[in-house]
Design an enzyme around this catalytic site. Structure first.
Site, PDB file in Angstrom:
ATOM      1  N   HIS A 171     186.408  91.371  -6.174  1.00  0.00           N
ATOM      2  CA  HIS A 171     185.470  91.141  -4.870  1.00  0.00           C
ATOM      3  C   HIS A 171     185.182  92.404  -4.325  1.00  0.00           C
ATOM      4  CE1 HIS A 171     185.351  89.844  -0.563  1.00  0.00           C
ATOM      5  NE2 HIS A 171     184.164  89.411  -1.179  1.00  0.00           N
ATOM      6  N   ASP A 200     190.054 116.329  -8.118  1.00  0.00           N
ATOM      7  CA  ASP A 200     190.254 117.245  -7.047  1.00  0.00           C
ATOM      8  C   ASP A 200     189.661 117.032  -5.855  1.00  0.00           C
ATOM      9  OD1 ASP A 200     192.391 118.439  -8.721  1.00  0.00           O
ATOM     10  OD2 ASP A 200     190.634 119.433  -9.657  1.00  0.00           O
TER      11      ASP A 200
END
Length: 409
Positions: free
Chosen positions: A149, A248
């Site tokens: 969804h 990162d």
């Protein structure tokens, strides 16, 4: 006994009549399917046209939207109403900057009726009847359906409607008075700092006793969720994978929450709700976010300042470190050795114990920070490698800037 020729003719006539009847039924069913397909195409075109008209009505051509806001709904009309009324209380004055959508997963009639009752909102419906296949045995199918969804709704808003940013809310949330100002200010930071993956309005340790400063924002390696904003380029990167790909990058989270989750009946129930969600403090202070300088959240600046704050906190050691913390009148840091040790310490303070993907909730470089009894005092729970990580990254940024004078952390 042999059948008479008359009996055989009767059987053949009956068989022929049955064959003709069946053929007529098949033809009628095929014609019905063709009509249904045509009606479905016409309905789809009508819905798309209505969506476009609704979006054009909501979006002022003279004002570039900051972000589309979508409420993810399924089968809780009463929750949806409470959420929408909270949003409209503060969204109406900035509607052109934050056009509002409801995306419903499934066919619950009461939810659809409720969603369509709001003229200010564009309604979207996700219908997916395909069977769900989990990656591993025993996994909850519901999480896969929710993910599908989310992917569909974000594709609609980013790709079909071409919004630059989207804020995702769920149908069991209320928002703070400065919710939209907060995200408008954060949008500039999100656009300019590619090390930030998303901006959230939620703090997992945002219970009343653990917060103090409504202006304080932090970087975190943990994805907070529960009211968050991301950009189109980030979604284009994430969409094919449907999984978090950090690379990162971090998330921005507030100290004091800008959303409140009231969903006791749902995925978070019982003791969990009463212990962690019900006591959350929803910000009630008026902050002029567009006047705030958020440059301190840029990676290099935040890392250096955060590292200094952690290093300057008084270190406490031993099995009675938590008891010592109660008797201190300054910021303190307590080191944990591993996940089990962290959970033991967190349990004594009453903060979230849970880890996900090897990261404690709200942590930045393994450091979890919270206020002590709603005061200025900060408690830092520090991982075994946190200080060395902060020192190394500080050294790296200093070298990148050609500055050999390092701040001692």
């Amino acid at each position: 006994m042999a059948r008479s020729p008359c009996d055989l003719r009767i059987l053949l006539l009956a068989a022929a009549a049955a064959f003709i009847y069946i053929q007529e039924k098949i033809v009628a069913l095929e014609e019905m399917k063709i009509r249904q397909d045509e009606e479905r195409v016409h309905l789809k075109i009508l819905i798309q046209d209505l969506e476009k008209r609704s979006v054009r009505t909501l979006v002022n051509n003279n004002v570039a939207p900051v972000a589309a806001v979508v409420v993810m709904a399924c089968n809780r009309p009463d929750y949806l109403q409470r959420t929408v009324e909270s949003i409209l209380k503060y969204q109406t004055s900035v509607a052109s900057k934050f056009p509002l959508f409801i995306s419903q997963d499934g066919i619950n009639g009461e939810v659809k009726k409720k969603a369509l009752s709001y003229n200010e909102i564009t309604y979207m419906q996700h219908l997916d009847l395909e069977p769900v296949h989990t990656e591993r045995p025993g996994e909850l199918i519901a999480y896969y359906k929710i993910a599908k969804h989310y992917k569909w709704a974000l594709d609609e808003l980013f790709i079909k409607h071409n919004f630059a940013r989207v804020i995702i809310l769920e149908d069991d949330m209320e928002i703070a008075p400065d919710f939209f100002d907060y995200f408008e200010a954060a949008a500039k930071l999100l656009d300019n700092d590619k090390t930030i993956m998303a901006v959230s309005s939620w703090n997992d340790n945002g219970q009343k006793q653990f917060v103090y400063d409504p202006k304080a924002l932090y970087r975190s390696d943990f994805f907070p969720g529960l009211g968050w904003m991301l950009t189109k380029p980030t979604w284009i990167e994430l969409s094919p994978k449907l999984k978090e790909v950090h690379r990162d990058r971090q998330f921005i989270r507030p100290e004091v929450c800008r959303t409140y989750n009231f969903g006791e009946h749902g995925s978070s129930m019982g003791q969990f709700f009463r212990q962690y969600l019900e006591p959350i403090k929803l910000n009630d202070a008026h902050i002029k976010w567009n006047s705030e300088d958020l440059s301190y959240l840029k990676e290099d600046k935040f890392l250096i300042q955060f590292g200094k704050d952690v290093a300057s906190a008084t270190p406490l050691h031993g099995s009675d470190a938590v008891l010592k913390a109660h008797n201190m009148d300054a910021d303190v840091r307590i080191q944990y050795n591993d996940q089990e040790d962290f959970e033991r310490i967190a349990r004594q303070f009453g903060i979230f114990e849970e880890w996900k993907d090897g990261i404690p909730r709200t942590a930045y470089k393994g450091v979890v920070v919270f206020r002590y009894k709603s005061s200025r005092r900060r408690i830092y729970l520090v991982g075994p490698d946190s200080l060395s990580q902060l020192r190394f990254l500080n050294w790296t940024f200093a070298r990148m800037k050609g500055n050999e004078i390092l701040i001692d952390i």
